[in-house]
Scaffold this motif. Sequence first.
Motif, PDB file in Angstrom:
ATOM      1  N   PHE A  59       0.835  -1.252   0.197  1.00  0.00           N
ATOM      2  CA  PHE A  59       0.138  -0.062   0.043  1.00  0.00           C
ATOM      3  C   PHE A  59       0.951   0.985  -0.079  1.00  0.00           C
ATOM      4  O   PHE A  59       2.194   1.091   0.487  1.00  0.00           O
ATOM      5  CB  PHE A  59      -1.021   0.013   1.303  1.00  0.00           C
ATOM      6  N   GLY A  60       0.481   2.407  -0.390  1.00  0.00           N
ATOM      7  CA  GLY A  60       1.073   3.396  -0.456  1.00  0.00           C
ATOM      8  C   GLY A  60       1.108   4.087  -1.997  1.00  0.00           C
ATOM      9  O   GLY A  60       0.081   4.024  -2.707  1.00  0.00           O
ATOM     10  N   ALA A  61       2.450   4.455  -2.541  1.00  0.00           N
ATOM     11  CA  ALA A  61       2.444   4.975  -3.950  1.00  0.00           C
ATOM     12  C   ALA A  61       1.972   3.547  -4.785  1.00  0.00           C
ATOM     13  O   ALA A  61       1.096   3.876  -5.852  1.00  0.00           O
ATOM     14  CB  ALA A  61       3.813   5.278  -4.222  1.00  0.00           C
ATOM     15  N   SER A  62       2.135   2.319  -4.512  1.00  0.00           N
ATOM     16  CA  SER A  62       1.991   1.250  -5.444  1.00  0.00           C
ATOM     17  C   SER A  62       0.833   0.445  -4.557  1.00  0.00           C
ATOM     18  O   SER A  62       0.883   0.499  -3.393  1.00  0.00           O
ATOM     19  CB  SER A  62       3.010   0.208  -5.782  1.00  0.00           C
ATOM     20  N   GLN A  63      -0.081  -0.207  -5.243  1.00  0.00           N
ATOM     21  CA  GLN A  63      -1.249  -1.025  -4.571  1.00  0.00           C
ATOM     22  C   GLN A  63      -0.976  -2.502  -5.215  1.00  0.00           C
ATOM     23  O   GLN A  63      -0.973  -2.640  -6.294  1.00  0.00           O
ATOM     24  CB  GLN A  63      -2.604  -0.580  -4.841  1.00  0.00           C
ATOM     25  N   TYR A  64      -1.112  -3.404  -4.152  1.00  0.00           N
ATOM     26  CA  TYR A  64      -0.964  -4.708  -4.450  1.00  0.00           C
ATOM     27  C   TYR A  64      -1.545  -5.590  -3.464  1.00  0.00           C
ATOM     28  O   TYR A  64      -1.047  -5.499  -2.208  1.00  0.00           O
ATOM     29  CB  TYR A  64       0.664  -5.155  -5.169  1.00  0.00           C
ATOM     30  N   ASP A  65      -2.483  -6.588  -3.694  1.00  0.00           N
ATOM     31  CA  ASP A  65      -3.027  -7.430  -2.682  1.00  0.00           C
ATOM     32  C   ASP A  65      -2.915  -8.912  -3.540  1.00  0.00           C
ATOM     33  O   ASP A  65      -3.682  -9.030  -4.453  1.00  0.00           O
ATOM     34  CB  ASP A  65      -4.405  -7.038  -2.099  1.00  0.00           C
ATOM     35  N   ALA A  66      -2.423 -10.165  -2.854  1.00  0.00           N
ATOM     36  CA  ALA A  66      -2.424 -11.116  -3.415  1.00  0.00           C
ATOM     37  C   ALA A  66      -2.314 -12.365  -2.351  1.00  0.00           C
ATOM     38  O   ALA A  66      -1.490 -12.012  -1.352  1.00  0.00           O
ATOM     39  CB  ALA A  66      -1.588 -11.429  -4.482  1.00  0.00           C
TER      40      ALA A  66
END
Length: 177
Positions: A59-66
Motif C-alpha cells: 500500500f502507498g504509492a503502489s497497490q497490490y494484494d494477493a
Amino acid sequence: TDVVVFNTLDREDIERLSKIYGHQIFKADSARIFDASSIAKIPDSYILGEGDEITLSIFGASQYDAKFKVGTQGYIQPTDMPRIFLKGLTWGKAKLLVRSRFQRYYKFRAEQFALTISQPRIITVNILGEVERPGSYDMVATNTAFNALIAAGGPSSTGSFRNIRVIRDQEQTELDI
C-alpha cells in the motif's frame, strides 16, 4: 511425514515416572496443539514448504494484494513477475527475499509492505511407541514434537520423557523433555 517414537521403560523407571513433575500435564488436557486459527505470529525460524499460503499487501504509492500458495515445485508465481522459490527457506529469509523481488516492480517503503502466512500447511505426524494414543495425526506445521506428544496424550505409564526420537526423512534427532 514425520515420525515420533517413544521408547519403553523398565519397571523401576515406571514407578519413578509416576512421580515426575509435569507428567499430569498430558493427562489433564491443560496443554494444546496449535491449529490454523490459533496461530498469531509465525516465528522467523519456521521452514516454508509446499502448501503454505502467503498473503501479500503493498500500500502507498503502489497497490497490490494477493494470496499465494507454495506449490509442489517450491515457488510462488506473482502476476507479471518471475517465480520466487521459497520452499526450504526460513520465514525470516523468505520475507526479505519476497520484499526485495517486489521492490524491483513496485514502489513502496518498508512499512507499506506486509507479508504474512495466512494458512500454514498441514503435515501428517506418525506417533509410535509408548504413548497413550499412538497413530497418525494431521496438524499444522508450526507444531513441535512436544505438541505431537500432547496430541498423543503424552507418554503411557511405560513411556519415557528421556528418549524421544524424531525421524524426518532420513534425519533422526533425539529429545529429552
